[in-house]
Design a protein around this motif. Sequence first.
Motif, PDB file in Angstrom:
ATOM      1  N   ALA A   5       0.847  -1.191   0.000  1.00  0.00           N
ATOM      2  CA  ALA A   5       0.000   0.000   0.000  1.00  0.00           C
ATOM      3  C   ALA A   5       0.884   1.243   0.000  1.00  0.00           C
ATOM      4  CB  ALA A   5      -0.909   0.000   1.222  1.00  0.00           C
ATOM      5  N   VAL A   6       0.578   2.209  -0.889  1.00  0.00           N
ATOM      6  CA  VAL A   6       1.421   3.405  -0.994  1.00  0.00           C
ATOM      7  C   VAL A   6       0.692   4.676  -0.585  1.00  0.00           C
ATOM      8  CG1 VAL A   6       2.886   2.394  -2.774  1.00  0.00           C
ATOM      9  CG2 VAL A   6       0.856   3.689  -3.461  1.00  0.00           C
ATOM     10  N   GLN A   7      -0.646   4.618  -0.485  1.00  0.00           N
ATOM     11  CA  GLN A   7      -1.382   5.839  -0.150  1.00  0.00           C
ATOM     12  C   GLN A   7      -2.772   5.503   0.367  1.00  0.00           C
ATOM     13  OE1 GLN A   7      -1.875   8.491  -3.489  1.00  0.00           O
ATOM     14  NE2 GLN A   7      -3.292   9.846  -2.419  1.00  0.00           N
ATOM     15  N   GLN A   8      -3.207   6.230   1.391  1.00  0.00           N
ATOM     16  CA  GLN A   8      -4.592   6.133   1.848  1.00  0.00           C
ATOM     17  C   GLN A   8      -5.416   7.131   1.058  1.00  0.00           C
ATOM     18  OE1 GLN A   8      -6.404   8.587   3.708  1.00  0.00           O
ATOM     19  NE2 GLN A   8      -7.956   7.428   4.853  1.00  0.00           N
ATOM     20  N   ILE A   9      -6.596   6.687   0.572  1.00  0.00           N
ATOM     21  CA  ILE A   9      -7.454   7.566  -0.221  1.00  0.00           C
ATOM     22  C   ILE A   9      -8.594   8.124   0.623  1.00  0.00           C
ATOM     23  CG2 ILE A   9      -8.952   7.710  -2.250  1.00  0.00           C
ATOM     24  CD1 ILE A   9      -7.255   5.451  -3.495  1.00  0.00           C
ATOM     25  N   ARG A  10      -9.348   7.240   1.268  1.00  0.00           N
ATOM     26  CA  ARG A  10     -10.442   7.689   2.136  1.00  0.00           C
ATOM     27  C   ARG A  10     -10.934   6.526   2.966  1.00  0.00           C
ATOM     28  NH1 ARG A  10     -15.373   5.984  -0.171  1.00  0.00           N
ATOM     29  NH2 ARG A  10     -15.316   5.617  -2.438  1.00  0.00           N
ATOM     30  N   MET A  21      -7.366   2.277  -0.318  1.00  0.00           N
ATOM     31  CA  MET A  21      -5.930   2.552  -0.405  1.00  0.00           C
ATOM     32  C   MET A  21      -5.423   2.224  -1.803  1.00  0.00           C
ATOM     33  SD  MET A  21      -4.599   1.243   3.341  1.00  0.00           S
ATOM     34  CE  MET A  21      -3.273   2.458   3.343  1.00  0.00           C
ATOM     35  N   LEU A  22      -4.403   2.954  -2.214  1.00  0.00           N
ATOM     36  CA  LEU A  22      -3.763   2.720  -3.502  1.00  0.00           C
ATOM     37  C   LEU A  22      -2.608   1.753  -3.314  1.00  0.00           C
ATOM     38  CD1 LEU A  22      -3.514   3.460  -6.531  1.00  0.00           C
ATOM     39  CD2 LEU A  22      -1.937   5.288  -5.831  1.00  0.00           C
ATOM     40  N   TYR A  27      -3.639  -0.472  -8.549  1.00  0.00           N
ATOM     41  CA  TYR A  27      -5.054  -0.706  -8.255  1.00  0.00           C
ATOM     42  C   TYR A  27      -5.424  -0.113  -6.902  1.00  0.00           C
ATOM     43  CZ  TYR A  27      -5.205  -4.076 -12.128  1.00  0.00           C
ATOM     44  OH  TYR A  27      -5.157  -4.670 -13.356  1.00  0.00           O
ATOM     45  N   ALA A  28      -6.701   0.263  -6.778  1.00  0.00           N
ATOM     46  CA  ALA A  28      -7.233   0.692  -5.487  1.00  0.00           C
ATOM     47  C   ALA A  28      -7.845  -0.517  -4.785  1.00  0.00           C
ATOM     48  CB  ALA A  28      -8.278   1.780  -5.671  1.00  0.00           C
ATOM     49  N   TYR A  29      -7.640  -0.596  -3.479  1.00  0.00           N
ATOM     50  CA  TYR A  29      -8.130  -1.722  -2.690  1.00  0.00           C
ATOM     51  C   TYR A  29      -8.916  -1.220  -1.481  1.00  0.00           C
ATOM     52  CZ  TYR A  29      -4.895  -4.716  -5.274  1.00  0.00           C
ATOM     53  OH  TYR A  29      -4.237  -5.391  -6.277  1.00  0.00           O
ATOM     54  N   LEU A  94       0.406  -7.277   7.362  1.00  0.00           N
ATOM     55  CA  LEU A  94      -0.412  -7.865   6.303  1.00  0.00           C
ATOM     56  C   LEU A  94      -1.900  -7.674   6.595  1.00  0.00           C
ATOM     57  CD1 LEU A  94       1.273 -11.281   5.381  1.00  0.00           C
ATOM     58  CD2 LEU A  94       1.138  -9.211   3.985  1.00  0.00           C
ATOM     59  N   GLN A  95      -2.585  -7.064   5.637  1.00  0.00           N
ATOM     60  CA  GLN A  95      -4.017  -6.826   5.771  1.00  0.00           C
ATOM     61  C   GLN A  95      -4.738  -7.467   4.586  1.00  0.00           C
ATOM     62  OE1 GLN A  95      -4.061  -5.437   8.625  1.00  0.00           O
ATOM     63  NE2 GLN A  95      -2.057  -4.437   8.646  1.00  0.00           N
ATOM     64  N   PHE A  96      -6.080  -7.504   4.675  1.00  0.00           N
ATOM     65  CA  PHE A  96      -6.882  -8.016   3.574  1.00  0.00           C
ATOM     66  C   PHE A  96      -7.206  -6.885   2.620  1.00  0.00           C
ATOM     67  CE2 PHE A  96     -11.137  -8.234   1.732  1.00  0.00           C
ATOM     68  CZ  PHE A  96     -11.001  -9.371   0.934  1.00  0.00           C
ATOM     69  N   GLY A  97      -7.072  -7.145   1.314  1.00  0.00           N
ATOM     70  CA  GLY A  97      -7.421  -6.153   0.316  1.00  0.00           C
ATOM     71  C   GLY A  97      -8.347  -6.713  -0.746  1.00  0.00           C
ATOM     72  N   SER A  98      -9.445  -6.019  -0.988  1.00  0.00           N
ATOM     73  CA  SER A  98     -10.394  -6.364  -2.042  1.00  0.00           C
ATOM     74  C   SER A  98     -10.317  -5.272  -3.100  1.00  0.00           C
ATOM     75  CB  SER A  98     -11.811  -6.461  -1.468  1.00  0.00           C
ATOM     76  OG  SER A  98     -12.761  -6.689  -2.483  1.00  0.00           O
ATOM     77  N   ARG A  99     -10.054  -5.660  -4.350  1.00  0.00           N
ATOM     78  CA  ARG A  99      -9.912  -4.660  -5.397  1.00  0.00           C
ATOM     79  C   ARG A  99     -11.190  -3.842  -5.517  1.00  0.00           C
ATOM     80  NH1 ARG A  99      -7.328  -6.638 -10.922  1.00  0.00           N
ATOM     81  NH2 ARG A  99      -5.722  -7.258  -9.397  1.00  0.00           N
ATOM     82  N   PHE A 100     -11.035  -2.522  -5.515  1.00  0.00           N
ATOM     83  CA  PHE A 100     -12.175  -1.617  -5.484  1.00  0.00           C
ATOM     84  C   PHE A 100     -12.954  -1.701  -6.790  1.00  0.00           C
ATOM     85  CE2 PHE A 100     -13.935   2.855  -5.487  1.00  0.00           C
ATOM     86  CZ  PHE A 100     -14.830   2.634  -4.461  1.00  0.00           C
TER      87      PHE A 100
END
Length: 290
Positions: A5-10, A21-22, A27-29, A94-100
């Motif tokens: 993750a490189v950036q928090q979006i909202r 997050m980007l 991709y955004a997740y 490590l977190q869970f990410g679902s593609r936005f």
Amino acid sequence: MAVLAVQQIRRMRGGAQGQLMLGADGYAYVVKFQNNPQHVRVLANEFLASRLALAAGLTAPEVELVEVSSWLVEHTADLEIDQGKTRVKCQPGLQFGSRFVGGTMPGQVVDYLPEEHLAEVKNLAEFAGILALDKWTGNSNGRQAVFVKKQREKRYRAVFIDFGYCFQAGDWKFEDIPLRGVYHRNDVYKDVGGWESFEPWLTRIETMAAETVWAAASEVPPEWYGGDLAEMESLVEKLLARRCKVRDLIEGFGKSDRRPFPKWGGGGGESEDGAWKGDRWDISIAGRVV
């Protein structure tokens, strides 16, 4: 390999207090953190059930492990968990990410459609398939979906999201209650007319190879379930054993007071019990897996 993750979006809505997050892959997740307010196992549930949905051919977002660095947490004020009286920093690691769904362009994704537009959803029949998946995995929450279309398209496509309360959330048990794990609007089930309406997804679930389920479970980081490998193994064994119960669980919903299947034996009421059994026998006798 985890996506960095490189950036928090909202912030995102919902009880798990996820963050958009980007990732370094572009991709955004939607990222859910290990110290979310629901339970750390919600991450394991999201990953495992999402992989099973995709294996069954259902429309769900791609999921990934997302690495969130300590530096990013410390330098992003909004990466916090609201605990009511206090706020704490999101846990790095490590977190869970679902593609936005739909990317970050506004106006392409909605979570509600009026009746006339809902009836025109491209993959409306898949609501029967996701019902089978939710009954198999013991989803104790209502089924969540969003609807997406490209800018020049007129019809939406449903994408099924939020699998955190499969396996009874943090309890990892199965309480098979007819009205759990179902979509809140009967409109999506109005064309269900028999077991054929659940195909090909139901058969894919009933015949899903044990290796597929074990492989998905093996990708779940141990820290998402307390490192208790025996608990994960027990969960997978129960899942495999439940493949032959899915039709019974669907019948239980069909015969409920909601009467969700108006085109199938008068909606599946008790007076139509013979119609249910006859239909089930004709369609399933050759193919069910025990």
